[in-house]
Design an enzyme around this catalytic site. Structure first.
Site, short mmCIF file in Angstrom:
data_model
loop_
_atom_site.label_atom_id
_atom_site.label_comp_id
_atom_site.label_asym_id
_atom_site.label_seq_id
_atom_site.Cartn_x
_atom_site.Cartn_y
_atom_site.Cartn_z
N ASN A 201 24.20 2.19 96.75
CA ASN A 201 23.06 1.28 96.62
C ASN A 201 22.14 1.47 97.81
OD1 ASN A 201 21.33 -1.02 96.49
ND2 ASN A 201 22.88 -2.10 95.31
N CYS A 206 20.89 -1.66 92.52
CA CYS A 206 22.03 -1.81 91.61
C CYS A 206 21.57 -1.81 90.16
CB CYS A 206 22.81 -3.09 91.93
SG CYS A 206 21.81 -4.59 91.88
N HIS A 453 22.50 -9.51 90.85
CA HIS A 453 23.21 -8.24 90.97
C HIS A 453 23.46 -7.68 89.58
CE1 HIS A 453 25.62 -5.17 92.77
NE2 HIS A 453 26.73 -5.56 92.18
N ASP A 470 30.34 -0.68 89.54
CA ASP A 470 29.64 -1.64 90.40
C ASP A 470 29.22 -0.92 91.68
OD1 ASP A 470 28.66 -3.76 91.77
OD2 ASP A 470 30.45 -5.00 91.67
#
Length: 1111
Positions: A201, A206, A453, A470
């Site tokens: 990131n 994200c 997020h 993630d």
């Protein structure tokens, strides 16, 4: 008052704006974002989660808190003591700051740490749906014993009693804390555990990472990207196809997470774009459009259409005549409603719902005039890869803001779009194609409308195993997390006291599916195809393998760094090359000289052999000098290495010269050359000998250059070496010269005249000193801008090439100007005015540059508000080279003496609102504003009187008196509304009163929250007057047609809730209180649908930057 209740699990992820609390917040918020990424990556493995604890903190007398920090009571979660810390007035920002704090941090043993996933909430006490909640996770330790959000929510919203966060001067805060096993993030290996790697990131990317992972795991798409033509001459930062190929290759073959900087640079994005969170749906469209364009004329042309393009038919069919109009449209994704739909099928039902065109809305059919008709959409075909964008974000027209829809919304593992005999398909659709789809990916958004997020759940081969991507971390997940936990909606807390009949407490789940990707069963073998190295271009494989080897070399270099030291050797040639180009002060930039990486245990004599090979100077002809940093911050050769020192190891010499562990050994190689320019042995150096360096200045051309060095006796005088200096300069033997000693240049330049007849020793000249000289000043040379060495060095030290931009085009340089950092405010604007051809420089207004956001700062520079150019360019600990300018219609000093107000004028007889900009001296009054406004607006009659109202959220908060000074009026957050005073109000009697009248609508469902909209107004009501009589006057005032007005309802408000009135009710009797504003204000409410278009002044400060791919 505090309560502790154990809530159920909630899988929401971290919000991307958090920091440990600090008493001083430096720099912009995006730096906070960057801090998150390291912390956010630590996540619980796919194992059973521990129970969490919910702590509720009721804070009465909130507005009366006079402490900077305010702590909650201590509560226990996971066997540890915690408390909540808030900054009620903000932690150096205009937002509420809130953190979770380890309550007993001071008494814990050395080396303690604990890991927690927690959420903090400011509860909306009117409607829980609008509560502000943020989540994150953090490993707490002695250095970071608290963690949370410096900008949790704007203070303006928190302290506004109409918003519902502050009720009866009480704020309700909730903390949900789950303590988990401490994991070493660096020990987790995504590749080893799952076979996949994640994406790094960059700050707030994200949303992009989740989309890229989804596209990568569509193998047919990946193969097409690999087959896009690229060459070895392409640069990844300038070629989207090559950057995407590189990214996909690394995702496929790397063992660690992959960076996306090359790709974002190929998009044309700067650092600011990487710290700006965008909409993943918008990025998906923009990226696919860009790739579709790049694929044209190649072997993979049409891939985007083949994968993602479907077609729908829009139709209008008349009921009473034989007429039908159809239009075919293509789509790459479908926007499905979430609000009011329980699942995907309900959304499709709504999508194809038939609309009746009748009554006033009849359809004008060609050749048949107005006809009753049916309007709708049916699908002609669906694509192999179906992308469903769920409308989680909608515009709330009543509140004039964007809101997130967190309602429960279900989606199946298998989606059958042929259901109910093909109800979604047009008659022309190919019925031989089976539209049965399997769920491939779920993109999740966790958070609220202002940020959050993104991450993705993907099953790459459509097997039963799901994976969570993630950012850098990839984990195996079960299907329950993918489906049930991403449906959204509310979850009910178990009863803490089952014996009491308390209503169950529900909380909203802020993590929910945002985008779904389905793959058609009949196409899955083609789409989930094999992709291997043979699909990758040879030049790309070579390039990326070389990158991998370089990366491995760097890793090895770093691992062995403690065994080596770097030796940097400067020579006369380096000084000659650098001085007068990029270097003016001191002698050399050591970053640009020859560097040797030498093992610390290497004898220095062996190192000299390396130098002999490199420079062709025999070992016995080399003399090395140690550099030293002086107290005045200059860096000069200090002393030669002694013969016994040269017998030592390189590492010992480095340690003796510089104690810093990571320091380099910096040397000056003195080479003495004979008449034939060949190296000869350097003469012995006695205590009286000093090594001096000389620079020559040419004032006529403004050029400074290095001309050489001399070894002189400290007892001698500059006069003794004048001949040699003249020869080095190439001057005539009888040329008169002036000498100056370059002493220092930080923080200011010090260069002093050197007396030719004073000895070097008395002038305190020593080894490594620099003497600058020039021809003696003549009358003509005095006309040069910088006639002598000191003035030239002063100029060089302070010169700055500034890029000027207009505020209208803040990304584009208009021109550059060379200025001095010492230039005053007047110097800068005068030169700028001359550059743009402006006669009056006082009409220029400058705005500084924000180095972090790469945008203009919000506040311009006041007239003579800074002393020097250097002050204009400073931003925290950075210096910019950009200034923005604008040309005003009046001089800036005059403008600064004025108060600028934006006043919306509501015409008495026309349904229109026009915003007027009023500029008046700050000492002016509201009466002056009204008089000025009268010259700008159209009045209903010549003697009309005006009043000025302060409006917020479509309610009147103040009627200004004409004598009030305008200096304190704030129109940035409040709307100023001006209107004519009706004649009936001017002579109001004792049996009449003025009331406020507001438009409102009410939510359906259990909460039925009231939302005001439209323009509020003041109305006279009389004693004994019924609602029916008042309605007649209201209809006339608002020009509402009878048919619409018949649908309106009227209600009396006194506690924020409507009390509906009947036509026979006497309205006057209801109004008892006066001058009460906010939630408890009494007003007459008009309930009806808001059909009016949104006016610009309602939301004039909102701005959202769209996603753009520039290349």
């Amino acid at each position: 008052m505090t309560m502790i209740t154990p809530p159920p699990l909630d899988q929401q992820e971290d919000v991307e704006m958090l920091v440990p609390h600090s008493d001083v917040v430096e720099g912009p918020q995006p730096m906070e974002v960057a801090q998150l990424e390291a912390a956010a990556a630590v996540e619980n493995p796919p194992a059973e989660e521990p129970p969490s604890v919910k702590f509720t903190w009721l804070i009465p007398g909130f507005t009366r808190l006079n402490t900077r920090k305010h702590y909650s009571d201590v509560f226990v979660a996971g066997g540890y003591k915690w408390r909540v810390l808030i900054f009620p007035k903000g932690n150096n920002v205009d937002h509420l700051a809130m953190y979770l704090d380890v309550a007993d941090a001071a008494s814990l043993p050395y080396g303690w740490c604990r890991y927690s996933h927690f959420g903090l909430t400011v509860v909306n006490q009117i409607n829980n749906r609008y509560s502000v909640r943020k989540e994150t996770q953090h490993q707490f330790n002695a250095r970071e014993s608290d963690w949370g959000f410096t900008s949790f929510m704007p203070l303006g919203e928190l302290y506004d009693p109409t918003r519902g966060y502050l009720v009866n001067d009480t704020v309700l805060i909730e903390a949900e804390v789950s303590v988990r096993k401490v994991l070493d993030y660096w020990a987790y290996d995504s590749k080893k555990e799952t076979g996949f790697v994640g994406l790094k990131n960059q700050g707030a990317t994200c949303y992009m990472n989740s989309l890229l992972e989804t596209l990568y795991h569509i193998p047919y798409f990946r193969k097409a990207v690999y087959h896009m033509p690229t060459t070895e001459n392409d640069a990844p930062t300038a070629s989207i196809p090559l950057a995407l190929q590189s990214l996909f290759y690394k995702l496929q073959y790397n063992d660690t997470s992959v960076a996306t900087k090359e790709l974002t640079k190929s998009f044309g994005w700067d650092t600011y774009d990487s710290f700006m969170q965008h909409d993943v749906q918008e990025l998906n469209r923009v990226l696919c459009e860009k790739l579709e364009d790049k694929m044209k004329g190649t072997v993979v042309e049409g891939t985007i259409q083949k994968l993602f393009e479907g077609h729908q038919m829009n139709y209008i069919e008349c009921i009473n005549v034989d007429y039908k109009s159809t239009r075919k449209e293509s789509f790459y994704d479908l926007q499905l409603d979430v609000k009011g739909c329980k699942d995907v099928y309900a959304s499709f039902d709504k999508y194809v719902e038939v609309e009746r065109l009748e009554g006033d809305n009849k359809y004008h059919a060609e050749g048949h005039d107005l006809q009753d008709a049916k309007k709708g959409v049916l699908f002609m075909d669906f694509p192999p890869v179906l992308q469903l964008q769920l409308k989680r974000f909608e515009y709330d027209f009543m509140r004039d803001i964007m809101v997130k829809i967190n309602d429960r919304y279900e989606f199946p593992l298998q989606l059958d779009l042929d259901r109910e005999n093909g109800k979604y398909l047009s008659p022309d659709a190919d019925k031989s194609v089976r539209n049965l789809y399997t769920l491939h990916s779920v993109l999740v958004h966790s958070g609220g409308v202002n940020g959050g997020h993104y991450y993705a759940y993907i099953r790459p081969t459509l097997s039963d195993q799901w994976y969570k991507f993630d950012d850098e971390r990839v984990t195996k997940e079960d299907v329950n997390r993918v489906l049930e936990e991403q449906y959204g909606g509310e979850e009910e807390l178990p009863q803490n006291n089952p014996g009491f009949n308390n209503p169950p407490f529900k909380f909203t789940k802020y993590s929910n599916a945002y985008m779904l990707v389905y793959i058609r069963e009949s196409d899955k073998d083609k789409i989930i195809c094999n992709v291997d190295e043979k699909d990758v271009a040879e030049h790309l494989r070579v390039r990326l393998k070389k990158e991998q080897e370089e990366k491995e070399d760097k890793r090895k270099y770093k691992a062995e760094a403690h065994l080596f030291t770097t030796v940097k050797v400067a020579r006369d040639e380096d000084i000659t090359e650098q001085i007068g180009k990029n270097m003016y002060f001191d002698l050399v930039d050591h970053e640009k000289v020859k560097s040797f990486r030498i093992e610390k245990q290497t004898p220095f004599l062996l190192f000299k052999e390396e130098v002999a090979k490199e420079f062709g100077v025999p070992v016995e002809l080399q003399r090395f000098w140690i550099w030293a940093k002086r107290q005045n911050h200059t860096y000069r050769p200090n002393r030669p290495l002694l013969s016994h020192e040269e017998l030592q190891m390189v590492g010992h010499i480095r340690e003796a010269s510089n104690k810093a562990n990571n320091a380099e050994l910096k040397l000056f190689l003195e080479i003495v050359r004979g008449p034939d320019e060949r190296p000869i042995p350097p003469p012995a150096k006695s205590f009286e000998d000093i090594l001096l360096f000389f620079k020559l200045y040419d004032p006529e051309n403004g050029v400074l250059r290095y001309v050489g060095r001399l070894m002189v006796k400290n007892s001698s005088k500059p006069m003794d070496i004048i001949g040699e200096l003249i020869q080095m300069a190439g001057f005539a033997p009888d040329e008169e010269i002036e000498l100056f000693e370059e002493i220092k240049f930080q923080p200011c330049v010090m260069c002093e005249h050197l007396d030719k007849n004073t000895s070097f020793k008395l002038s305190q000249i020593e080894d490594g000193d620099i003497i600058c000289y020039q021809k003696a000043l003549s009358i003509q040379e005095n006309e040069c801008p910088y006639p002598d060495v000191p003035s030239f060095l002063e100029y060089v030290q302070n010169r700055e090439v500034v890029r000027f931009r207009t505020l209208e085009k803040p990304k584009d340089d208009q021109f550059t100007m060379e200025l001095s950092k010492l230039h005053s405010y007047d110097d800068v604007v005068d030169r700028l005015a001359e550059k743009i051809g402006l006669d009056d420089s006082s009409k220029i207004r400058l705005t500084p540059h924000n180095c972090y956001s790469q945008q203009p700062k919000p506040q311009p520079i006041k007239y003579r508000g800074v002393d020097h150019l250097s002050d204009m360019l400073a931003h925290y600990n950075q210096t910019s080279d950009i200034l923005y300018y604008e040309v005003l219609d009046i001089p800036l000093p005059e403008l600064q003496g004025l108060k600028i107000l934006n006043v919306a004028f509501h015409h008495a007889s026309k349904d229109e609102v026009i915003i007027h900009t009023i500029r008046l001296p700050k000492q002016s009054t509201v009466g002056d504003v009204i008089n000025e406004l009268k010259t700008k607006v159209e009045l209903s009659h010549q003697d009309a009187e005006l009043r000025l109202l302060e409006v917020f959220s479509h309610k009147i908060y103040k009627t200004f008196v004409s004598t009030e000074r305008i200096e304190s009026i704030n129109d940035h957050y409040w709307t100023l509304l001006a209107e004519e005073i009706p004649e009936e109000e001017k002579n109001i009697g004792p049996n009449a009163r003025l009331i406020h009248v507001y438009h409102f609508t009410k939510e359906s469902g259990q909460n039925q929250q009231v939302h005001n909209f439209g323009d509020p107004f003041v109305l006279v009501i009389h004693e004994g007057e019924t609602l029916e009589e008042i309605k007649t006057r209201i209809q006339k005032k608002l020009h509402v047609p009878d048919e619409d007005f018949a649908k309106w309802k009227f209600a009396f408000f006194s506690t924020g809730r409507p009390d509906y009135l009947q036509d026979t009710d006497v309205v006057y009797n209801r109004f008892q209180r006066k001058d009460v504003y906010g939630a408890w204000e009494q007003y007459l409410g008009l309930e009806h649908v808001d059909n009016a278009p949104k006016r610009a002044y309602h939301n004039r400060h909102a701005y959202e930057k769209p996603v753009k791919i520039y290349n």
